[in-house]
Design a protein around this motif. Structure first.
Motif, PDB file in Angstrom:
ATOM      1  N   PHE A  25       1.307  -7.885 -14.333  1.00  0.00           N
ATOM      2  CA  PHE A  25       2.101  -8.908 -13.653  1.00  0.00           C
ATOM      3  C   PHE A  25       1.259 -10.119 -13.287  1.00  0.00           C
ATOM      4  CE2 PHE A  25       4.193  -4.923 -12.926  1.00  0.00           C
ATOM      5  CZ  PHE A  25       5.545  -5.206 -12.931  1.00  0.00           C
ATOM      6  N   LEU A  26       1.826 -11.305 -13.478  1.00  0.00           N
ATOM      7  CA  LEU A  26       1.250 -12.541 -12.958  1.00  0.00           C
ATOM      8  C   LEU A  26       2.009 -12.866 -11.683  1.00  0.00           C
ATOM      9  CD1 LEU A  26      -0.634 -14.995 -13.237  1.00  0.00           C
ATOM     10  CD2 LEU A  26       1.239 -16.133 -14.474  1.00  0.00           C
ATOM     11  N   ILE A  27       1.279 -13.065 -10.592  1.00  0.00           N
ATOM     12  CA  ILE A  27       1.905 -13.360  -9.305  1.00  0.00           C
ATOM     13  C   ILE A  27       1.373 -14.696  -8.813  1.00  0.00           C
ATOM     14  CG2 ILE A  27       2.279 -12.544  -6.953  1.00  0.00           C
ATOM     15  CD1 ILE A  27       1.605  -9.676  -8.183  1.00  0.00           C
ATOM     16  N   ASP A  28       2.252 -15.684  -8.790  1.00  0.00           N
ATOM     17  CA  ASP A  28       1.905 -17.038  -8.353  1.00  0.00           C
ATOM     18  C   ASP A  28       2.134 -17.101  -6.846  1.00  0.00           C
ATOM     19  OD1 ASP A  28       1.837 -19.812  -7.791  1.00  0.00           O
ATOM     20  OD2 ASP A  28       2.598 -20.298  -9.793  1.00  0.00           O
ATOM     21  N   VAL A  29       1.057 -17.328  -6.098  1.00  0.00           N
ATOM     22  CA  VAL A  29       1.134 -17.278  -4.637  1.00  0.00           C
ATOM     23  C   VAL A  29       1.121 -18.657  -3.990  1.00  0.00           C
ATOM     24  CG1 VAL A  29       0.106 -14.983  -4.596  1.00  0.00           C
ATOM     25  CG2 VAL A  29      -1.369 -16.978  -4.303  1.00  0.00           C
ATOM     26  N   ARG A  66       4.360 -10.424   5.865  1.00  0.00           N
ATOM     27  CA  ARG A  66       5.038  -9.414   5.048  1.00  0.00           C
ATOM     28  C   ARG A  66       4.733  -9.582   3.553  1.00  0.00           C
ATOM     29  NH1 ARG A  66      10.832  -9.398   5.545  1.00  0.00           N
ATOM     30  NH2 ARG A  66      10.632  -7.374   4.572  1.00  0.00           N
ATOM     31  N   PHE A  67       3.707 -10.362   3.237  1.00  0.00           N
ATOM     32  CA  PHE A  67       3.388 -10.649   1.843  1.00  0.00           C
ATOM     33  C   PHE A  67       3.224  -9.370   1.027  1.00  0.00           C
ATOM     34  CE2 PHE A  67       0.338 -11.220  -1.583  1.00  0.00           C
ATOM     35  CZ  PHE A  67       0.900 -12.270  -2.288  1.00  0.00           C
ATOM     36  N   ALA A  68       2.350  -8.479   1.450  1.00  0.00           N
ATOM     37  CA  ALA A  68       2.071  -7.255   0.673  1.00  0.00           C
ATOM     38  C   ALA A  68       3.331  -6.404   0.523  1.00  0.00           C
ATOM     39  CB  ALA A  68       0.943  -6.454   1.312  1.00  0.00           C
ATOM     40  N   GLU A  69       4.100  -6.314   1.571  1.00  0.00           N
ATOM     41  CA  GLU A  69       5.347  -5.535   1.514  1.00  0.00           C
ATOM     42  C   GLU A  69       6.315  -6.141   0.502  1.00  0.00           C
ATOM     43  OE1 GLU A  69       9.139  -4.872   4.493  1.00  0.00           O
ATOM     44  OE2 GLU A  69       7.172  -5.234   5.381  1.00  0.00           O
ATOM     45  N   ARG A  70       6.479  -7.466   0.539  1.00  0.00           N
ATOM     46  CA  ARG A  70       7.417  -8.136  -0.367  1.00  0.00           C
ATOM     47  C   ARG A  70       6.947  -8.065  -1.824  1.00  0.00           C
ATOM     48  NH1 ARG A  70       8.386 -13.135  -0.342  1.00  0.00           N
ATOM     49  NH2 ARG A  70       6.501 -13.869   0.653  1.00  0.00           N
ATOM     50  N   VAL A  71       5.658  -8.305  -2.051  1.00  0.00           N
ATOM     51  CA  VAL A  71       5.148  -8.268  -3.424  1.00  0.00           C
ATOM     52  C   VAL A  71       5.184  -6.841  -3.963  1.00  0.00           C
ATOM     53  CG1 VAL A  71       3.111  -8.644  -4.877  1.00  0.00           C
ATOM     54  CG2 VAL A  71       3.808 -10.377  -3.214  1.00  0.00           C
ATOM     55  N   GLY A  72       4.805  -5.882  -3.143  1.00  0.00           N
ATOM     56  CA  GLY A  72       4.869  -4.484  -3.571  1.00  0.00           C
ATOM     57  C   GLY A  72       6.276  -4.093  -3.976  1.00  0.00           C
ATOM     58  N   ALA A  73       7.251  -4.496  -3.193  1.00  0.00           N
ATOM     59  CA  ALA A  73       8.653  -4.189  -3.513  1.00  0.00           C
ATOM     60  C   ALA A  73       9.072  -4.864  -4.814  1.00  0.00           C
ATOM     61  CB  ALA A  73       9.561  -4.619  -2.362  1.00  0.00           C
ATOM     62  N   ALA A  74       8.644  -6.109  -5.038  1.00  0.00           N
ATOM     63  CA  ALA A  74       8.999  -6.836  -6.257  1.00  0.00           C
ATOM     64  C   ALA A  74       8.365  -6.181  -7.483  1.00  0.00           C
ATOM     65  CB  ALA A  74       8.575  -8.298  -6.144  1.00  0.00           C
ATOM     66  N   VAL A  75       7.114  -5.757  -7.357  1.00  0.00           N
ATOM     67  CA  VAL A  75       6.434  -5.086  -8.470  1.00  0.00           C
ATOM     68  C   VAL A  75       7.155  -3.781  -8.806  1.00  0.00           C
ATOM     69  CG1 VAL A  75       4.300  -3.868  -9.112  1.00  0.00           C
ATOM     70  CG2 VAL A  75       4.180  -6.159  -8.108  1.00  0.00           C
ATOM     71  N   ARG A  76       7.455  -3.003  -7.777  1.00  0.00           N
ATOM     72  CA  ARG A  76       8.152  -1.732  -8.017  1.00  0.00           C
ATOM     73  C   ARG A  76       9.541  -1.957  -8.616  1.00  0.00           C
ATOM     74  NH1 ARG A  76       6.233  -1.097  -2.859  1.00  0.00           N
ATOM     75  NH2 ARG A  76       4.234  -0.048  -2.790  1.00  0.00           N
ATOM     76  N   ALA A  77      10.258  -2.973  -8.123  1.00  0.00           N
ATOM     77  CA  ALA A  77      11.606  -3.265  -8.635  1.00  0.00           C
ATOM     78  C   ALA A  77      11.561  -3.656 -10.114  1.00  0.00           C
ATOM     79  CB  ALA A  77      12.254  -4.374  -7.815  1.00  0.00           C
ATOM     80  N   ALA A  78      10.436  -4.209 -10.557  1.00  0.00           N
ATOM     81  CA  ALA A  78      10.280  -4.609 -11.957  1.00  0.00           C
ATOM     82  C   ALA A  78       9.699  -3.474 -12.808  1.00  0.00           C
ATOM     83  CB  ALA A  78       9.394  -5.842 -12.046  1.00  0.00           C
ATOM     84  N   GLY A  79       9.573  -2.294 -12.228  1.00  0.00           N
ATOM     85  CA  GLY A  79       9.085  -1.144 -12.980  1.00  0.00           C
ATOM     86  C   GLY A  79       7.598  -0.893 -12.875  1.00  0.00           C
ATOM     87  N   GLY A  80       6.911  -1.661 -12.028  1.00  0.00           N
ATOM     88  CA  GLY A  80       5.477  -1.481 -11.843  1.00  0.00           C
ATOM     89  C   GLY A  80       5.176  -0.464 -10.749  1.00  0.00           C
ATOM     90  N   SER A  81       3.883  -0.268 -10.515  1.00  0.00           N
ATOM     91  CA  SER A  81       3.443   0.694  -9.508  1.00  0.00           C
ATOM     92  C   SER A  81       2.124   0.231  -8.903  1.00  0.00           C
ATOM     93  CB  SER A  81       3.247   2.066 -10.144  1.00  0.00           C
ATOM     94  OG  SER A  81       2.106   2.030 -10.996  1.00  0.00           O
ATOM     95  N   GLU A  82       1.588   1.064  -8.020  1.00  0.00           N
ATOM     96  CA  GLU A  82       0.306   0.762  -7.391  1.00  0.00           C
ATOM     97  C   GLU A  82      -0.831   0.721  -8.408  1.00  0.00           C
ATOM     98  OE1 GLU A  82       2.686   2.498  -6.056  1.00  0.00           O
ATOM     99  OE2 GLU A  82       2.873   1.847  -3.976  1.00  0.00           O
ATOM    100  N   GLY A  83      -0.616   1.263  -9.596  1.00  0.00           N
ATOM    101  CA  GLY A  83      -1.622   1.237 -10.648  1.00  0.00           C
ATOM    102  C   GLY A  83      -1.456   0.100 -11.643  1.00  0.00           C
ATOM    103  N   SER A  84      -0.423  -0.719 -11.472  1.00  0.00           N
ATOM    104  CA  SER A  84      -0.213  -1.851 -12.380  1.00  0.00           C
ATOM    105  C   SER A  84      -1.299  -2.902 -12.170  1.00  0.00           C
ATOM    106  CB  SER A  84       1.151  -2.501 -12.114  1.00  0.00           C
ATOM    107  OG  SER A  84       2.199  -1.614 -12.400  1.00  0.00           O
ATOM    108  N   LYS A  85      -1.629  -3.599 -13.241  1.00  0.00           N
ATOM    109  CA  LYS A  85      -2.576  -4.706 -13.138  1.00  0.00           C
ATOM    110  C   LYS A  85      -1.835  -5.918 -12.587  1.00  0.00           C
ATOM    111  CE  LYS A  85      -5.996  -3.365 -16.542  1.00  0.00           C
ATOM    112  NZ  LYS A  85      -5.578  -2.005 -16.808  1.00  0.00           N
ATOM    113  N   LEU A  86      -2.349  -6.459 -11.490  1.00  0.00           N
ATOM    114  CA  LEU A  86      -1.743  -7.614 -10.833  1.00  0.00           C
ATOM    115  C   LEU A  86      -2.724  -8.777 -10.882  1.00  0.00           C
ATOM    116  CD1 LEU A  86      -0.313  -5.871  -7.616  1.00  0.00           C
ATOM    117  CD2 LEU A  86       0.740  -6.071  -9.891  1.00  0.00           C
ATOM    118  N   TYR A  87      -2.284  -9.909 -11.421  1.00  0.00           N
ATOM    119  CA  TYR A  87      -3.111 -11.111 -11.543  1.00  0.00           C
ATOM    120  C   TYR A  87      -2.554 -12.174 -10.614  1.00  0.00           C
ATOM    121  CZ  TYR A  87      -4.975  -8.712 -15.557  1.00  0.00           C
ATOM    122  OH  TYR A  87      -5.569  -7.774 -16.361  1.00  0.00           O
TER     123      TYR A  87
END
Length: 144
Positions: A25-29, A66-87
């Motif tokens: 995932f690419l995450i633009d902050v 709530r950044f980590a909570e919101r991004v974590g939820a978005a990653v999981r909703a897109a099918g990712g997990s705590e092991g996904s590569k996040l850029y």
């Protein structure tokens, strides 16, 4: 000084990783103002849609608690997990370091900072987007 996230990568290395691993995932902050007025990165066609989550909210520039909570939820909703590569990408690579560290602290193991961010440092004339970063590398991006 050791960093508290997996590592730093160039914009080109990030693009290559996004192409080769469609579950990364690419995450633009950056802020919504930056996305709207400066532009935003495009991702490879075979990859996940970019996620957009302000690390700091314009105009106060207060860090979103709530950044980590919101991004974590978005990653999981897109099918990712705590092991996904996040850029993580910001304007020049500072906010993205903080956001990568926050997500690592939240249990995500492969968080990377995109060095020089979307626009990179200013050139001799004070203009960004020419020296280093996503735009200077010639990677795909759009402006509204």
């Amino acid at each position: 000084m050791s960093r508290s996230y997996k590592g730093d990568v160039s914009a080109e290395a990030c693009w290559s990783a996004l192409q080769s691993d469609p579950q990364s995932f690419l995450i633009d902050v950056r802020t919504s103002a930056e996305w709207n007025f400066v532009g935003f990165p495009m991702v490879p066609e075979n990859g996940q849609d970019a996620l957009f989550a302000e690390w700091q909210t314009y105009p106060t520039m207060a860090v979103d608690p709530r950044f980590a909570e919101r991004v974590g939820a978005a990653v999981r909703a897109a099918g990712g997990s705590e092991g996904s590569k996040l850029y993580f990408l910001c304007r020049s690579g500072a906010r993205s370091m903080s956001s990568a560290a926050a997500m690592t602290a939240a249990g995500f193991t492969d968080c990377f900072n995109v060095l020089d961010g979307f626009e990179g440092p200013p050139d001799a004339d004070g203009h960004r987007g020419q020296v280093a970063g996503w735009k200077a590398a010639g990677l795909p991006w759009r402006q509204k």
